[in-house]
Design an enzyme around this catalytic site. Structure first.
Site, mmCIF file in Angstrom:
data_model
loop_
_atom_site.group_PDB
_atom_site.id
_atom_site.type_symbol
_atom_site.label_atom_id
_atom_site.label_comp_id
_atom_site.label_asym_id
_atom_site.label_seq_id
_atom_site.Cartn_x
_atom_site.Cartn_y
_atom_site.Cartn_z
ATOM 1 N N ARG A 14 0.835 -1.210 0.000
ATOM 2 C CA ARG A 14 0.000 0.000 0.000
ATOM 3 C C ARG A 14 0.869 1.260 0.000
ATOM 4 O O ARG A 14 0.991 1.941 -1.011
ATOM 5 C CB ARG A 14 -0.959 -0.030 1.210
ATOM 6 C CG ARG A 14 -2.053 1.033 1.194
ATOM 7 C CD ARG A 14 -1.632 2.424 1.586
ATOM 8 N NE ARG A 14 -1.064 2.493 2.931
ATOM 9 C CZ ARG A 14 -0.495 3.584 3.420
ATOM 10 N NH1 ARG A 14 -0.419 4.686 2.702
ATOM 11 N NH2 ARG A 14 0.021 3.583 4.646
ATOM 12 N N ASP A 15 1.524 1.533 1.124
ATOM 13 C CA ASP A 15 2.322 2.760 1.222
ATOM 14 C C ASP A 15 3.415 2.745 0.161
ATOM 15 O O ASP A 15 3.733 3.772 -0.453
ATOM 16 C CB ASP A 15 2.945 2.849 2.626
ATOM 17 C CG ASP A 15 3.427 4.240 2.984
ATOM 18 O OD1 ASP A 15 3.903 4.953 2.095
ATOM 19 O OD2 ASP A 15 3.355 4.609 4.164
ATOM 20 N N HIS A 205 5.590 4.482 12.454
ATOM 21 C CA HIS A 205 5.530 4.382 10.986
ATOM 22 C C HIS A 205 6.555 5.394 10.480
ATOM 23 O O HIS A 205 6.250 6.572 10.260
ATOM 24 C CB HIS A 205 4.103 4.725 10.569
ATOM 25 C CG HIS A 205 3.821 4.728 9.104
ATOM 26 N ND1 HIS A 205 3.208 3.690 8.448
ATOM 27 C CD2 HIS A 205 4.040 5.669 8.152
ATOM 28 C CE1 HIS A 205 3.052 3.991 7.174
ATOM 29 N NE2 HIS A 205 3.552 5.192 6.966
ATOM 30 N N HIS A 207 9.076 6.911 7.940
ATOM 31 C CA HIS A 207 9.635 7.049 6.597
ATOM 32 C C HIS A 207 11.130 7.356 6.760
ATOM 33 O O HIS A 207 11.557 7.920 7.763
ATOM 34 C CB HIS A 207 8.882 8.128 5.813
ATOM 35 C CG HIS A 207 7.553 7.622 5.325
ATOM 36 N ND1 HIS A 207 7.380 7.081 4.074
ATOM 37 C CD2 HIS A 207 6.347 7.530 5.936
ATOM 38 C CE1 HIS A 207 6.122 6.699 3.932
ATOM 39 N NE2 HIS A 207 5.464 6.963 5.049
ATOM 40 N N CYS A 238 4.597 9.166 0.175
ATOM 41 C CA CYS A 238 3.205 9.608 0.162
ATOM 42 C C CYS A 238 3.043 10.595 -0.977
ATOM 43 O O CYS A 238 3.819 11.547 -1.097
ATOM 44 C CB CYS A 238 2.837 10.267 1.487
ATOM 45 S SG CYS A 238 1.174 10.943 1.473
ATOM 46 N N ASN A 247 8.977 3.987 3.602
ATOM 47 C CA ASN A 247 9.140 3.598 4.999
ATOM 48 C C ASN A 247 10.461 2.888 5.189
ATOM 49 O O ASN A 247 11.081 2.436 4.231
ATOM 50 C CB ASN A 247 8.045 2.588 5.368
ATOM 51 C CG ASN A 247 6.840 3.254 5.940
ATOM 52 O OD1 ASN A 247 5.978 3.655 5.188
ATOM 53 N ND2 ASN A 247 6.780 3.381 7.229
HETATM 54 P P1 HMG Z 1 -13.096 14.450 -1.877
HETATM 55 O O1 HMG Z 1 -12.883 14.783 -3.303
HETATM 56 O O2 HMG Z 1 -13.116 15.555 -0.862
HETATM 57 O O3 HMG Z 1 -14.380 13.527 -1.699
HETATM 58 O O4 HMG Z 1 -11.981 13.421 -1.447
HETATM 59 P P2 HMG Z 1 -15.895 13.789 -1.906
HETATM 60 O O5 HMG Z 1 -16.581 13.087 -0.771
HETATM 61 O O6 HMG Z 1 -16.176 15.247 -2.119
HETATM 62 O O7 HMG Z 1 -16.188 12.993 -3.268
HETATM 63 C C1 HMG Z 1 -15.636 13.388 -4.511
HETATM 64 C C2 HMG Z 1 -15.635 12.206 -5.460
HETATM 65 O O8 HMG Z 1 -14.798 11.183 -4.927
HETATM 66 C C3 HMG Z 1 -16.997 11.564 -5.664
HETATM 67 O O9 HMG Z 1 -17.039 11.039 -6.989
HETATM 68 C C4 HMG Z 1 -16.966 10.396 -4.697
HETATM 69 O O10 HMG Z 1 -17.819 9.353 -5.064
HETATM 70 C C5 HMG Z 1 -15.527 9.968 -4.825
HETATM 71 P P3 HMG Z 1 -17.677 11.878 -8.197
HETATM 72 O O11 HMG Z 1 -19.073 12.159 -7.726
HETATM 73 O O12 HMG Z 1 -16.840 13.111 -8.352
HETATM 74 O O13 HMG Z 1 -17.552 10.908 -9.336
HETATM 75 N N1 HMG Z 1 -15.044 9.240 -3.627
HETATM 76 C C6 HMG Z 1 -14.558 7.997 -3.649
HETATM 77 N N2 HMG Z 1 -14.357 7.116 -4.638
HETATM 78 C C7 HMG Z 1 -13.848 5.930 -4.297
HETATM 79 N N3 HMG Z 1 -13.519 5.580 -3.036
HETATM 80 C C8 HMG Z 1 -13.704 6.444 -2.018
HETATM 81 C C9 HMG Z 1 -14.249 7.707 -2.318
HETATM 82 N N4 HMG Z 1 -14.553 8.765 -1.551
HETATM 83 C C10 HMG Z 1 -15.056 9.708 -2.366
HETATM 84 N N5 HMG Z 1 -13.385 6.101 -0.770
HETATM 85 C C11 HMG Z 1 -11.027 11.662 -0.168
HETATM 86 C C12 HMG Z 1 -11.879 12.916 -0.131
HETATM 87 C C13 HMG Z 1 -10.627 11.363 1.259
HETATM 88 C C14 HMG Z 1 -11.853 10.516 -0.726
HETATM 89 C C15 HMG Z 1 -9.800 11.914 -1.056
HETATM 90 O O14 HMG Z 1 -9.153 13.052 -0.567
HETATM 91 C C16 HMG Z 1 -8.850 10.772 -1.076
HETATM 92 O O15 HMG Z 1 -9.111 9.727 -1.653
HETATM 93 N N6 HMG Z 1 -7.682 10.923 -0.398
HETATM 94 C C17 HMG Z 1 -6.744 9.832 -0.230
HETATM 95 C C18 HMG Z 1 -5.350 10.319 -0.342
HETATM 96 C C19 HMG Z 1 -4.429 9.167 -0.097
HETATM 97 O O16 HMG Z 1 -4.732 8.017 -0.331
HETATM 98 N N7 HMG Z 1 -3.216 9.485 0.412
HETATM 99 C C20 HMG Z 1 -2.206 8.484 0.674
HETATM 100 C C21 HMG Z 1 -2.524 7.620 1.847
HETATM 101 S S1 HMG Z 1 -2.211 8.400 3.403
HETATM 102 C C22 HMG Z 1 -0.522 8.136 3.651
HETATM 103 O O17 HMG Z 1 0.175 7.656 2.798
HETATM 104 C C23 HMG Z 1 0.041 8.444 5.017
HETATM 105 C C24 HMG Z 1 0.281 7.180 5.853
HETATM 106 O O18 HMG Z 1 1.141 6.275 5.201
HETATM 107 C C25 HMG Z 1 0.879 7.572 7.208
HETATM 108 C C26 HMG Z 1 2.113 8.476 7.071
HETATM 109 O O19 HMG Z 1 3.071 8.089 6.375
HETATM 110 O O20 HMG Z 1 2.082 9.535 7.689
HETATM 111 C C27 HMG Z 1 -1.043 6.448 6.149
HETATM 112 MG MG MG Z 2 3.265 6.382 5.144
#
Ligand code: HMG
Ligand code: MG
Length: 297
Positions: A14-15, A205, A207, A238, A247
């Site tokens: 995933r990450d 976690h 990095h 990320c 990581n």
């Molecule tokens: P948004 O655009 O604000 O969402 O995104 P919305 O609720 O306004 O919806 C907009 C559109 O997105 C809609 O579709 C929804 O259906 C769709 P449209 O009507 O435009 O066709 N939608 C989705 N589709 C599929 N699956 C879903 C979903 N939710 C809404 N779950 C949202 C908000 C949170 C969804 C967006 O910002 C997002 O997906 N962000 C994820 C970013 C991400 O994955 N980042 C990396 C992971 S975090 C990380 O790596 C850190 C970590 O490792 C820890 C660390 O290292 O610190 C964990």
């Molecule tokens: Mg991470």
């Protein structure tokens, strides 16, 4: 104080893979996960049910989960909201994670809302997860610093972590998202957190952007933290923390744990096979120094 045994959460599929620009074949993802399981990893974060427009590399998480065996291993996934959880449940996921940040800048960039709004969103996820009986992990990003807002005050991390534990997360994984932490800043953070939260509910976690991850993990182990996230071959980063590298490499972590005599249940040689496999598929060298040292050319 140093734990005798640790739980490793392998986040490479995933990450690690979420940050790749090139397309990764479904079969390669599934093969990577199978090799990680074969190496003895019992907790593998295998995908992410986020908006595929935001993170295209995770768009086929349904297909990944459909291909995973029912073999007692905990395959988990990120779910940012109820829609993500619905997708995860339909795909048969057994454990999910919600992810917040300790800084407003990163929260906005990563999940398009404020910290307070994200916690509100998670309430819906927690209620649904509880109703179906699946466990929810919580991530807090930017526990040391934020690429947008600068240094993070430890009590901000405490506030967000406490809120997520209170709503039912069983554990908080503390994300040093940009890898800027050192043992000193990790200790300052843990000085604050451990006044209120039990070490058993915390994970790290780290990095490895600045090469500090192993030192930071060692510092956390000395404070009694016994759950550690890592990414095979040091894959990843990320998409919303530009320049952040992957990581800590799982192979480097296992070498550290072996040296300390801490039990972990992973076969280092088999893990190196997994890391070398995915590195080859991605057309690059394995970023784990231990894997490179132990791989016969
Ligand atoms: P948004 O655009 O604000 O969402 O995104 P919305 O609720 O306004 O919806 C907009 C559109 O997105 C809609 O579709 C929804 O259906 C769709 P449209 O009507 O435009 O066709 N939608 C989705 N589709 C599929 N699956 C879903 C979903 N939710 C809404 N779950 C949202 C908000 C949170 C969804 C967006 O910002 C997002 O997906 N962000 C994820 C970013 C991400 O994955 N980042 C990396 C992971 S975090 C990380 O790596 C850190 C970590 O490792 C820890 C660390 O290292 O610190 C964990
Ligand atoms: Mg991470």
């Amino acid at each position: 104080m140093i734990p005798k045994q640790v739980k490793i959460v392998e986040v490479g599929p995933r990450d690690g893979l979420q940050n790749e620009a090139q397309t990764i074949a479904l079969a390669d993802k599934v093969q990577l996960i199978a090799l990680l399981a074969k190496a003895g990893l019992k907790n593998i974060e295998a995908g992410s049910f986020v908006n595929p427009k935001w993170v295209p590399q995770m768009a086929n998480s349904e297909a990944v989960f459909a291909a995973l065996p029912d073999d007692g291993i905990c395959y988990s996934a990120l779910t940012p909201n109820v829609k993500g959880l619905e997708r995860a449940l339909a795909a048969g996921v057994q454990e999910v994670a919600v992810f917040a940040a300790a800084s407003e800048g990163f929260s906005q960039k990563n999940i398009n809302c404020s910290i307070a709004e994200s916690l509100q969103r998670f309430e819906g996820v927690m209620t649904m997860a509880k109703a179906v009986g699946i466990r929810v992990r919580g991530y807090v990003s930017c526990v040391i610093a934020c690429p947008y807002d600068g240094d993070t005050a430890p009590d901000r991390v405490l506030d967000v972590s406490r809120a997520m534990l209170d709503m039912g997360c069983y554990e908080i994984s503390l994300g040093d998202t940009t890898g800027v932490g050192t043992p000193a800043s990790i200790n300052r953070l843990l000085d604050c957190l451990l006044t209120e939260l039990p070490a058993e509910q915390l994970a790290v976690h780290c990095h490895d952007t600045y090469g500090q991850a192993i030192a930071n993990i060692y510092a956390a182990l000395q404070r009694g933290i016994a759950t550690i996230d890592s990414s095979v071959a040091g894959l990843g980063g990320c998409p919303y923390a530009s320049g952040a590298s992957g990581n800590v490499a799982s192979e480097d972590l296992i070498y550290l744990l072996n040296g300390l005599g801490i039990e972990h249940g992973v076969d280092l040689n088999k893990l190196i096979v997994a890391g070398n496999f995915i590195s080859k598929q991605l057309g690059r060298n394995n970023l784990s120094r231990v894997a490179r040292a132990l791989t016969v050319a």
